[in-house]
Design an enzyme around this catalytic site. Sequence first.
Site: not given
Length: 435
Positions: A40, A99, A131, A189
């Site tokens: 976009r 679009r 992407q 941990r």
Amino acid sequence: MSSQKRSHPGDNGERDGPPTASKKSREAGRRHVAALILARGGSKGIPLKNIKMLAGVPLIGWVLRAAVDSDVFDSVWVSTDHEKIESVAAAWGAKVHRRSPEVSRDSSTSLETIQEFARLNPEVDVICNIQATSPCLHPFHIKEALESIMLHGFDSVFSVVRRHQFRWQETKKGSGEFTKPLNLDPANRPRRQDWDGELCENGSLYFTTRDLVVNQGLLQGGKVSYYEMLPEYSVDIDVDIDWPVAEQRVLRYGYFGRDTPEVVRLMFCNVSGCLTDGRICVSLSGEEMVSINTRDTTGIRMLQREDVEVVLLTSCEDPVSQVLADKLAKRTGCQVMQVGEEPLKDLMPIMTTRKLEWKDVAYMGNDKRDVDCLNLAGLSAVPGDAPVVAINASKYTCHSVGGGGAIREFAEHIHLQKEKAKSQMRQDRIEHSSS
């Protein structure tokens, strides 16, 4: 297909619409796999981020190059609402889904846009949403992820990266609440090497079937699987501050195409507009003078020390005097030759004499007449102030302008690509010897 910018034969950036007879007549039983990049124009963080130059290539160009060179897609699309993005997409070989306003709002979701694309293109069976902001995606990532759907029967596959980060519950400031660990026991941990970490979406790609998108409104559903990518390939550009970091990462881990040269042996470079800013000054006595940036002459010497011959080109359309040409040759240590309106015709005999292919050649130009050479050369570049027609044909666009360090910048790019190729060769030898 070429691994650089290209257009599909006969479509010239074709937009989608109602299905044609040719689309309906695809091979029975064979699924149409399409790549779809959402781009976009109204990015809030960085204006027109998707076509901003990153390491000499429009951001969207990195993923389009990987998509086309993967050779697994029946069609490659960019979905956009902006004319400039549409133009860049077509130059890099993509079809365009323009679009509608309904899916171009700030509140519009990726799923809504993909659903619109699927409705307009009913021939598409499998969609890979890539992407645009993942510039370190490679063709092998796409191929391996798609195998999960085509060979192993999964309905959706998405990319992940392994993170070794301990997470804690968020608390509201001033609430008096205590935080607590979400994925570790503080009393035990673990060391990093003793913990597998967690798989997190990296956003690079999402494969999904048409049925999931259109009928179920899902990108991830049905039989779901993931494809793990290494951290060095998981680059996502969200804000401008990430740009310099991403640029360094993509220069090291990005995909530069099928024909990235291992050794550049010859470089052709225009004088006017590349070595100089295009101006020729004339003294009162009629002597022609040009200004040369010392950064550029340093770049030329850098190449020469690496056994790259540099040939400077002057044009018959903008000739320089023989005296000036001789001075340039002496100053730079380069051969200076004049070319005609079509430089390719004049340079081919040099290529033949030196028994070189275009993959062994770098070319730096700055105008329409250079387009053929820019397209053919293994590495090619234009200064940052070159016209669009030259930028679209080149494989690298410099930040610097003509006469202002562009040659030095391109020389460093050539050096980086040579080192990258040598490193890959060493790695290939190691893997071959250990197999």
